[in-house]
Design an enzyme around this catalytic site. Sequence first.
Site, PDB file in Angstrom:
ATOM      1  N   GLY A  16       0.669  -1.147  -0.012  1.00  0.00           N
ATOM      2  CA  GLY A  16       0.236   0.009   0.021  1.00  0.00           C
ATOM      3  C   GLY A  16       0.750   1.153   0.099  1.00  0.00           C
ATOM      4  CB  SER A  17       4.328   2.259  -0.846  1.00  0.00           C
ATOM      5  OG  SER A  17       4.525   1.607  -1.881  1.00  0.00           O
ATOM      6  CG  ASN A  18       1.931   3.230  -5.945  1.00  0.00           C
ATOM      7  OD1 ASN A  18       2.198   4.309  -6.293  1.00  0.00           O
ATOM      8  ND2 ASN A  18       2.658   2.071  -6.065  1.00  0.00           N
ATOM      9  CG  LEU A  90      -1.387  -8.478  -6.980  1.00  0.00           C
ATOM     10  CD1 LEU A  90      -0.796  -9.310  -6.320  1.00  0.00           C
ATOM     11  CD2 LEU A  90      -1.008  -8.094  -8.358  1.00  0.00           C
ATOM     12  CB  ILE A  93     -11.125  -4.881 -12.931  1.00  0.00           C
ATOM     13  CG1 ILE A  93     -10.163  -4.291 -11.999  1.00  0.00           C
ATOM     14  CG2 ILE A  93     -12.470  -3.877 -12.698  1.00  0.00           C
ATOM     15  CD1 ILE A  93     -10.249  -4.073 -10.323  1.00  0.00           C
ATOM     16  CG  HIS A 109       2.053  -2.573 -15.904  1.00  0.00           C
ATOM     17  ND1 HIS A 109       1.740  -3.628 -15.377  1.00  0.00           N
ATOM     18  CD2 HIS A 109       3.105  -3.053 -16.678  1.00  0.00           C
ATOM     19  CE1 HIS A 109       2.297  -4.825 -15.853  1.00  0.00           C
ATOM     20  NE2 HIS A 109       3.183  -4.228 -16.417  1.00  0.00           N
ATOM     21  CG  ASP A 150      -1.543  -4.703 -18.137  1.00  0.00           C
ATOM     22  OD1 ASP A 150      -2.040  -4.097 -17.295  1.00  0.00           O
ATOM     23  OD2 ASP A 150      -0.663  -5.436 -17.821  1.00  0.00           O
ATOM     24  CD  GLU A 179       5.041   1.775  -8.885  1.00  0.00           C
ATOM     25  OE1 GLU A 179       4.936   1.679  -7.806  1.00  0.00           O
ATOM     26  OE2 GLU A 179       4.921   0.850  -9.666  1.00  0.00           O
TER      27      GLU A 179
HETATM   28  C1  GRF Z   1       3.771  -1.127  -7.448  1.00  0.00           C
HETATM   29  O1  GRF Z   1       4.949  -1.350  -7.930  1.00  0.00           O
HETATM   30  C2  GRF Z   1       2.519  -1.159  -8.663  1.00  0.00           C
HETATM   31  O2  GRF Z   1       3.301  -0.743  -9.761  1.00  0.00           O
HETATM   32  C3  GRF Z   1       2.497  -2.530  -8.848  1.00  0.00           C
HETATM   33  O3  GRF Z   1       2.144  -3.164  -7.635  1.00  0.00           O
HETATM   34  C4  GRF Z   1       3.151  -2.489  -6.645  1.00  0.00           C
HETATM   35  C5  GRF Z   1       1.985  -2.099  -5.396  1.00  0.00           C
HETATM   36  O4  GRF Z   1       3.121  -1.510  -4.310  1.00  0.00           O
HETATM   37  N1  GRF Z   1       1.654  -2.866  -9.608  1.00  0.00           N
HETATM   38  P1  GRF Z   1       2.263  -1.055  -3.098  1.00  0.00           P
HETATM   39  O5  GRF Z   1       1.266  -1.914  -2.676  1.00  0.00           O
HETATM   40  O6  GRF Z   1       1.728   0.436  -3.631  1.00  0.00           O
HETATM   41  O7  GRF Z   1       3.411  -0.688  -2.025  1.00  0.00           O
END
Ligand code: GRF
Length: 191
Positions: A16-18, A90, A93, A109, A150, A179
Amino acid sequence: MTTMPKHIAIFASGSGSNAENIIRHINRPQSKGLVKLVISNRSDAGVLQRAKDLGVDSIVVDKDKLNDSDYMLRLLEKHRIEIAVLAGFLLMIPPFLIHRFEGNMVNIHPSLLPKFGGKGMFGRHVHEAVIKSGETESGITIHLVNEEYDRGKILLQVSCPVKPNDTAESLEKRIRELEVQNFPSVVESLL
Ligand code: GRF
């Protein structure tokens, strides 16, 4: 006149860092958007704790529930969600969700699509394949989601070098920085 912020749901399966980065960026006073809900298919995903710490509601939705249109459409209506952000989600959808969010569902992606996209190309697998192929450049793609996996309209691509001594780990680190720098502003552009 003040307009109501558009409600966003983030779908995520991992750390969940994004998601955290987007929430911190978007959920600010006067923002045109509000991350209202985090949806994860994994009850052990780190994103759930991050959402909690940031005061955002979260819910675990397994594969069956994700594919249950009554359940999902009701959930999204309840939170008045207008925009969906896929941040490392993952599961596939289902088409009814893609239609629900036509033009308002965005995915990130970790490669320069159409290279290294499609089935089986997620997370570390992408970076391993890039290195194995001898590419000298990789990067990120942020795109709208349509029914072709994609292949939705590309909103932004940013590239970075693949260095001769890179491992999947070191390349992933470089790409994660891209990202962090770029995903929130693209989400903002949808508001
Ligand atoms: C990211 O690298 C994104 O590009 C990929 O999955 C990863 C998710 O990482 N599709 P996080 O859960 O946001 O840390």
